[in-house]
Write an enzyme that holds these catalytic residues in place. Structure first.
Site, PDB file in Angstrom:
ATOM      1  N   ILE A  88       0.906  -1.155   0.000  1.00 25.64           N
ATOM      2  CA  ILE A  88       0.000   0.000   0.000  1.00 25.64           C
ATOM      3  C   ILE A  88       0.942   1.201   0.000  1.00 25.64           C
ATOM      4  O   ILE A  88       1.923   1.232   0.761  1.00 25.64           O
ATOM      5  CB  ILE A  88      -0.936  -0.031   1.234  1.00 25.64           C
ATOM      6  CG1 ILE A  88      -1.840   1.203   1.309  1.00 25.64           C
ATOM      7  CG2 ILE A  88      -0.187  -0.167   2.541  1.00 25.64           C
ATOM      8  CD1 ILE A  88      -2.898   1.111   2.446  1.00 25.64           C
ATOM      9  N   SER A  89       0.708   2.182  -0.885  1.00 30.21           N
ATOM     10  CA  SER A  89       1.643   3.298  -1.021  1.00 30.21           C
ATOM     11  C   SER A  89       1.691   4.159   0.247  1.00 30.21           C
ATOM     12  O   SER A  89       0.744   4.196   1.033  1.00 30.21           O
ATOM     13  CB  SER A  89       1.229   4.203  -2.194  1.00 30.21           C
ATOM     14  OG  SER A  89       1.099   3.449  -3.365  1.00 30.21           O
ATOM     15  N   GLN A  90       2.797   4.895   0.349  1.00 34.06           N
ATOM     16  CA  GLN A  90       2.985   5.872   1.426  1.00 34.06           C
ATOM     17  C   GLN A  90       1.832   6.892   1.361  1.00 34.06           C
ATOM     18  O   GLN A  90       1.441   7.308   0.258  1.00 34.06           O
ATOM     19  CB  GLN A  90       4.335   6.540   1.142  1.00 34.06           C
ATOM     20  CG  GLN A  90       4.754   7.639   2.048  1.00 34.06           C
ATOM     21  CD  GLN A  90       5.933   8.406   1.423  1.00 34.06           C
ATOM     22  OE1 GLN A  90       6.256   8.236   0.250  1.00 34.06           O
ATOM     23  NE2 GLN A  90       6.553   9.233   2.218  1.00 34.06           N
TER      24      GLN A  90
END
Ligand code: SAH
Length: 239
Positions: A88-90
């Site tokens: 899951i992206s930053q």
């Protein structure tokens, strides 16, 4: 005597139930504070201005989109593993890409790479009509479950190959890719409205890539490089 025990048992049950509810409420409050902090210190402070993006990031419970053993890290300034070698992206990257899409409420948007469903939930919370494709069947199922549990039931999730897009739903006002192809996929450009925007990371596998903003013109496209980034690769097939 049996009536007395039943009474005690019932009281104990009610007590435990109330205790569990209080703990859940305390957890929810703690996460809400962490989320507000994330928006102020990681996102607004780094220049994200869109009211829609900031309020969506304040509202969507990111801790419910990460594996439960990582929930306490959900609001930290980093990507997190979600299984199947994916991430899951930053939070800042999610906010940055959501703002760069230049969309307005009611726009129809296609996401490639549903993953946990978090980016899709942010887009839905911004008032967009979301169509999203995930190539790993288990992740598509997990995203559907996460979106249902958090109340974003209107998001349309499909398991499939994002390189094909979603021709029956095209054209889209905007397209967002959260996995990196080597080049801009023409099939996806074809599914974009004229004047529409596509935000995508482009570049070599597991190396520094460029986050690009593509604007579709009457003839051809215009492209602008926004940031150096590192995303998981967009794969051609999944066994
Ligand atoms: N948007 C996600 C981040 C997912 S990471 C989130 O908010 O959690 C990128 C995702 O793209 C992975 O889940 C990966 O399985 C998926 N992916 C990779 N190649 C793909 C393809 N060709 N089509 C659709 N999804 C793909």
């Amino acid at each position: 005597m049996p009536a007395f025990s039943a009474g005690i048992l019932f009281q104990t049950f009610i007590f435990l139930l109330l205790f569990a509810l209080m703990m859940m409420e305390a957890d929810a409050q703690q996460y809400e504070e962490e989320r507000a902090d994330m928006v102020d210190n990681q996102i607004a402070q780094r220049g994200i201005k869109s009211r829609h993006v900031l309020s969506a990031m304040k509202k969507v419970p990111r801790h419910m989109f990460v594996p439960s053993n990582l929930a306490s890290m959900a609001y930290s300034d980093r990507p997190l593993p979600i299984g199947y070698d994916q991430t899951i992206s930053q939070p800042f990257i999610v906010a940055f890409m959501s703002e760069a899409l230049d969309v307005k409420e009611g726009d129809k948007i296609l996401e490639i790479g549903t993953g946990s469903g978090y980016q899709a939930a942010i887009l839905a919370e911004m008032g967009l009509e979301v169509w999203t494709i995930e190539i790993v069947p288990e992740l598509a199922e997990m995203a559907k479950k996460n979106l249902k549990e958090t109340g974003y039931i209107e998001v349309n999730v499909k398991c499939g190959n994002g390189f094909k897009g979603w021709p029956r739903q095209a054209p889209f006002d905007a397209i967002i890719l959260t996995a990196a192809p080597k080049d801009i996929p023409q099939t996806l450009v074809d599914q974009l409205k004229t004047g529409g925007t596509m935000i995508l990371p482009v570049g070599p596998v597991y190396s520094v890539q460029k986050l690009i903003k593509v604007t579709k013109k009457e003839k051809g496209i215009k492209q602008k490089t926004l940031l150096p980034v590192r995303f998981v690769p967009m794969i051609k097939s999944y066994l």
